[in-house]
Design a protein around this motif. Structure first.
Motif, PDB file in Angstrom:
ATOM      1  N   TRP A 142       0.853  -1.097   0.209  1.00 28.60           N
ATOM      2  CA  TRP A 142       0.092  -0.072  -0.060  1.00 28.60           C
ATOM      3  C   TRP A 142       0.783   1.305  -0.173  1.00 28.60           C
ATOM      4  CZ3 TRP A 142      -5.238  -0.040  -0.617  1.00 28.60           C
ATOM      5  CH2 TRP A 142      -5.790  -1.120  -0.577  1.00 28.60           C
ATOM      6  N   PHE A 143       0.487   2.127  -0.740  1.00 24.28           N
ATOM      7  CA  PHE A 143       1.338   3.400  -0.915  1.00 24.28           C
ATOM      8  C   PHE A 143      -0.097   4.493  -0.892  1.00 24.28           C
ATOM      9  CE2 PHE A 143       5.456   2.453  -2.185  1.00 24.28           C
ATOM     10  CZ  PHE A 143       5.295   1.097  -2.541  1.00 24.28           C
TER      11      PHE A 143
ATOM     12  N   PRO B 123      -1.975  15.475  -1.594  1.00 27.93           N
ATOM     13  CA  PRO B 123      -1.792  16.571  -2.594  1.00 27.93           C
ATOM     14  C   PRO B 123      -0.471  17.311  -2.295  1.00 27.93           C
ATOM     15  CG  PRO B 123      -4.133  16.584  -1.560  1.00 27.93           C
ATOM     16  CD  PRO B 123      -3.138  15.532  -0.764  1.00 27.93           C
ATOM     17  N   GLY B 124       0.207  17.328  -3.545  1.00 30.32           N
ATOM     18  CA  GLY B 124       1.338  18.438  -3.550  1.00 30.32           C
ATOM     19  C   GLY B 124       2.599  17.710  -2.811  1.00 30.32           C
ATOM     20  N   LYS B 125       2.353  16.101  -2.534  1.00 33.44           N
ATOM     21  CA  LYS B 125       3.573  15.493  -1.885  1.00 33.44           C
ATOM     22  C   LYS B 125       3.644  14.389  -2.723  1.00 33.44           C
ATOM     23  CE  LYS B 125       2.709  16.599   2.831  1.00 33.44           C
ATOM     24  NZ  LYS B 125       2.499  16.388   4.294  1.00 33.44           N
ATOM     25  N   GLU B 126       5.097  13.686  -2.561  1.00 33.87           N
ATOM     26  CA  GLU B 126       5.320  12.554  -3.310  1.00 33.87           C
ATOM     27  C   GLU B 126       4.526  11.395  -3.040  1.00 33.87           C
ATOM     28  OE1 GLU B 126       9.855  13.853  -4.995  1.00 33.87           O
ATOM     29  OE2 GLU B 126       9.569  12.031  -3.595  1.00 33.87           O
ATOM     30  N   ARG B 127       4.427  10.292  -3.726  1.00 36.89           N
ATOM     31  CA  ARG B 127       3.854   9.097  -3.286  1.00 36.89           C
ATOM     32  C   ARG B 127       4.811   8.451  -2.277  1.00 36.89           C
ATOM     33  NH1 ARG B 127       3.469   5.041  -8.086  1.00 36.89           N
ATOM     34  NH2 ARG B 127       5.914   5.060  -7.580  1.00 36.89           N
ATOM     35  N   GLU B 128       4.230   7.789  -1.289  1.00 38.66           N
ATOM     36  CA  GLU B 128       5.145   7.075  -0.178  1.00 38.66           C
ATOM     37  C   GLU B 128       4.568   5.885   0.345  1.00 38.66           C
ATOM     38  OE1 GLU B 128       5.068   9.409   3.577  1.00 38.66           O
ATOM     39  OE2 GLU B 128       2.883   9.301   3.739  1.00 38.66           O
ATOM     40  N   PHE B 129       5.465   5.203   0.732  1.00 37.61           N
ATOM     41  CA  PHE B 129       5.268   3.748   1.065  1.00 37.61           C
ATOM     42  C   PHE B 129       4.427   4.024   2.258  1.00 37.61           C
ATOM     43  CE2 PHE B 129       5.786  -0.705   1.845  1.00 37.61           C
ATOM     44  CZ  PHE B 129       6.056  -0.612   2.932  1.00 37.61           C
ATOM     45  N   VAL B 130       3.333   2.773   2.468  1.00 40.23           N
ATOM     46  CA  VAL B 130       2.602   2.761   3.879  1.00 40.23           C
ATOM     47  C   VAL B 130       2.843   1.468   4.465  1.00 40.23           C
ATOM     48  CG1 VAL B 130       0.453   2.704   4.587  1.00 40.23           C
ATOM     49  CG2 VAL B 130       1.035   4.262   2.899  1.00 40.23           C
ATOM     50  N   ALA B 131       2.671   0.201   3.548  1.00 41.50           N
ATOM     51  CA  ALA B 131       2.813  -0.999   4.260  1.00 41.50           C
ATOM     52  C   ALA B 131       3.024  -2.143   3.205  1.00 41.50           C
ATOM     53  CB  ALA B 131       1.556  -1.378   5.109  1.00 41.50           C
TER      54      ALA B 131
ATOM     55  N   TYR C 258       6.039  -1.879   7.772  1.00 43.09           N
ATOM     56  CA  TYR C 258       5.086  -0.620   7.842  1.00 43.09           C
ATOM     57  C   TYR C 258       6.175   0.494   7.817  1.00 43.09           C
ATOM     58  CZ  TYR C 258       1.609  -3.657   9.409  1.00 43.09           C
ATOM     59  OH  TYR C 258       0.639  -4.846   9.346  1.00 43.09           O
ATOM     60  N   ALA C 259       5.549   1.740   7.273  1.00 44.84           N
ATOM     61  CA  ALA C 259       6.274   2.857   7.365  1.00 44.84           C
ATOM     62  C   ALA C 259       6.174   3.286   8.785  1.00 44.84           C
ATOM     63  CB  ALA C 259       5.583   3.977   6.385  1.00 44.84           C
ATOM     64  N   GLY C 260       7.232   4.197   9.320  1.00 47.92           N
ATOM     65  CA  GLY C 260       7.177   4.690  10.689  1.00 47.92           C
ATOM     66  C   GLY C 260       5.999   5.328  11.001  1.00 47.92           C
ATOM     67  N   SER C 261       5.504   6.084  10.036  1.00 43.24           N
ATOM     68  CA  SER C 261       4.399   7.169  10.406  1.00 43.24           C
ATOM     69  C   SER C 261       3.097   6.299  10.865  1.00 43.24           C
ATOM     70  CB  SER C 261       4.024   7.918   9.282  1.00 43.24           C
ATOM     71  OG  SER C 261       3.921   7.499   8.257  1.00 43.24           O
ATOM     72  N   VAL C 262       3.013   5.117  10.384  1.00 49.37           N
ATOM     73  CA  VAL C 262       1.861   4.396  10.703  1.00 49.37           C
ATOM     74  C   VAL C 262       1.945   3.270  11.346  1.00 49.37           C
ATOM     75  CG1 VAL C 262       1.122   5.143   8.294  1.00 49.37           C
ATOM     76  CG2 VAL C 262       2.021   2.716   8.438  1.00 49.37           C
ATOM     77  N   GLY C 263       3.212   2.721  11.703  1.00 50.42           N
ATOM     78  CA  GLY C 263       3.177   1.565  12.548  1.00 50.42           C
ATOM     79  C   GLY C 263       2.452   1.594  14.007  1.00 50.42           C
ATOM     80  N   GLY C 264       1.760   0.665  14.254  1.00 44.49           N
ATOM     81  CA  GLY C 264       1.106   0.499  15.351  1.00 44.49           C
ATOM     82  C   GLY C 264      -0.253   0.938  15.240  1.00 44.49           C
ATOM     83  N   ARG C 265      -0.741   1.645  14.116  1.00 47.12           N
ATOM     84  CA  ARG C 265      -1.950   2.137  14.004  1.00 47.12           C
ATOM     85  C   ARG C 265      -2.614   1.305  12.734  1.00 47.12           C
ATOM     86  NH1 ARG C 265      -2.715   6.997  11.909  1.00 47.12           N
ATOM     87  NH2 ARG C 265      -0.806   7.185  11.070  1.00 47.12           N
ATOM     88  N   PHE C 266      -1.937   0.961  11.753  1.00 48.97           N
ATOM     89  CA  PHE C 266      -2.127   0.215  10.484  1.00 48.97           C
ATOM     90  C   PHE C 266      -1.850  -1.255  10.488  1.00 48.97           C
ATOM     91  CE2 PHE C 266      -2.232   4.080   7.309  1.00 48.97           C
ATOM     92  CZ  PHE C 266      -3.029   4.866   8.382  1.00 48.97           C
TER      93      PHE C 266
ATOM     94  N   GLU D 115       8.934  -8.945  -5.896  1.00 45.70           N
ATOM     95  CA  GLU D 115      10.050  -8.910  -4.735  1.00 45.70           C
ATOM     96  C   GLU D 115       9.195  -9.547  -3.548  1.00 45.70           C
ATOM     97  OE1 GLU D 115      12.996  -8.122  -5.524  1.00 45.70           O
ATOM     98  OE2 GLU D 115      12.579  -7.733  -7.638  1.00 45.70           O
ATOM     99  N   TRP D 116      10.204 -10.050  -2.784  1.00 44.34           N
ATOM    100  CA  TRP D 116       9.555 -10.608  -1.581  1.00 44.34           C
ATOM    101  C   TRP D 116       8.848  -9.637  -0.455  1.00 44.34           C
ATOM    102  CZ3 TRP D 116      11.504 -10.540   3.887  1.00 44.34           C
ATOM    103  CH2 TRP D 116      10.832 -11.229   4.603  1.00 44.34           C
ATOM    104  N   LEU D 117       9.516  -8.409  -0.155  1.00 40.49           N
ATOM    105  CA  LEU D 117       8.891  -7.544   0.734  1.00 40.49           C
ATOM    106  C   LEU D 117       9.248  -6.136   0.344  1.00 40.49           C
ATOM    107  CD1 LEU D 117       6.888  -7.591   3.139  1.00 40.49           C
ATOM    108  CD2 LEU D 117       8.723  -7.449   4.708  1.00 40.49           C
ATOM    109  N   PRO D 118       8.845  -5.689  -0.829  1.00 39.44           N
ATOM    110  CA  PRO D 118       9.399  -4.262  -1.310  1.00 39.44           C
ATOM    111  C   PRO D 118       8.717  -3.098  -0.640  1.00 39.44           C
ATOM    112  CG  PRO D 118       7.754  -5.018  -2.831  1.00 39.44           C
ATOM    113  CD  PRO D 118       7.838  -6.298  -1.526  1.00 39.44           C
ATOM    114  N   SER D 119       9.501  -2.067  -0.441  1.00 40.85           N
ATOM    115  CA  SER D 119       8.970  -0.792   0.067  1.00 40.85           C
ATOM    116  C   SER D 119       9.203   0.378  -1.053  1.00 40.85           C
ATOM    117  CB  SER D 119       9.596  -0.423   1.402  1.00 40.85           C
ATOM    118  OG  SER D 119      11.054  -0.394   1.322  1.00 40.85           O
ATOM    119  N   LEU D 120       9.920  -0.019  -2.041  1.00 40.64           N
ATOM    120  CA  LEU D 120       9.879   1.067  -3.028  1.00 40.64           C
ATOM    121  C   LEU D 120       9.085   0.936  -4.214  1.00 40.64           C
ATOM    122  CD1 LEU D 120      14.009   1.001  -3.405  1.00 40.64           C
ATOM    123  CD2 LEU D 120      12.259   2.658  -2.008  1.00 40.64           C
TER     124      LEU D 120
END
Length: 122
Positions: free
Chosen positions: A35-36, A40-48, A59-67, A100-105
């Motif tokens: 999931w990415f 608006p106005g920002k680049e696409r970022e990895f979520v999980a 998980y991305a650090g910003s969502v860990g523990g919540r998602f 890939e096995w567990l990609p984040s890019l």
């Protein structure tokens, strides 16, 4: 190959949402799923991301523990359970499939869904 994401919506801060992404291809269980998001106005970022078996997640650090990301290979569907949502989680959320096995890019993903809008009001 088609990925169809759904489940987005408008919620208040602190609420929960569950996104789903259904795949149309029979080899779904051969792919890691991710999931990415793009605000608006920002680049696409990895979520999980989750491996093909569902046994390992990242998980991305910003969502860990919540998602929480999960998958049901029999239903060819990947999920993203989002709890304690924050206004900064507002974005279009995309699911993607990777060999890939567990990609984040993003460049490691082969197929992308069309996105579903999540809006979190304060």
């Amino acid at each position: 190959v088609q990925l169809q994401a759904c489940g987005g919506g408008l919620v208040q801060a602190g609420d929960s949402l569950r996104l789903s992404c259904a795949a149309s291809f029979s080899t779904f269980s051969n792919y890691a799923m991710g999931w990415f998001r793009q605000a608006p106005g920002k680049e696409r970022e990895f979520v999980a991301a989750v491996t093909w078996s569902g046994g390992t997640t990242q998980y991305a650090g910003s969502v860990g523990g919540r998602f929480t990301v999960g998958r049901d290979n029999a239903k060819k569907t990947v999920y993203l359970q989002m709890n304690r949502l924050k206004p900064e989680d507002t974005a279009v959320y995309y699911c993607a499939a990777s060999t890939e096995w567990l990609p984040s890019l993003g460049t490691e993903y082969n197929f992308w869904g069309q996105g579903t809008q999540v809006t979190v009001s304060s």
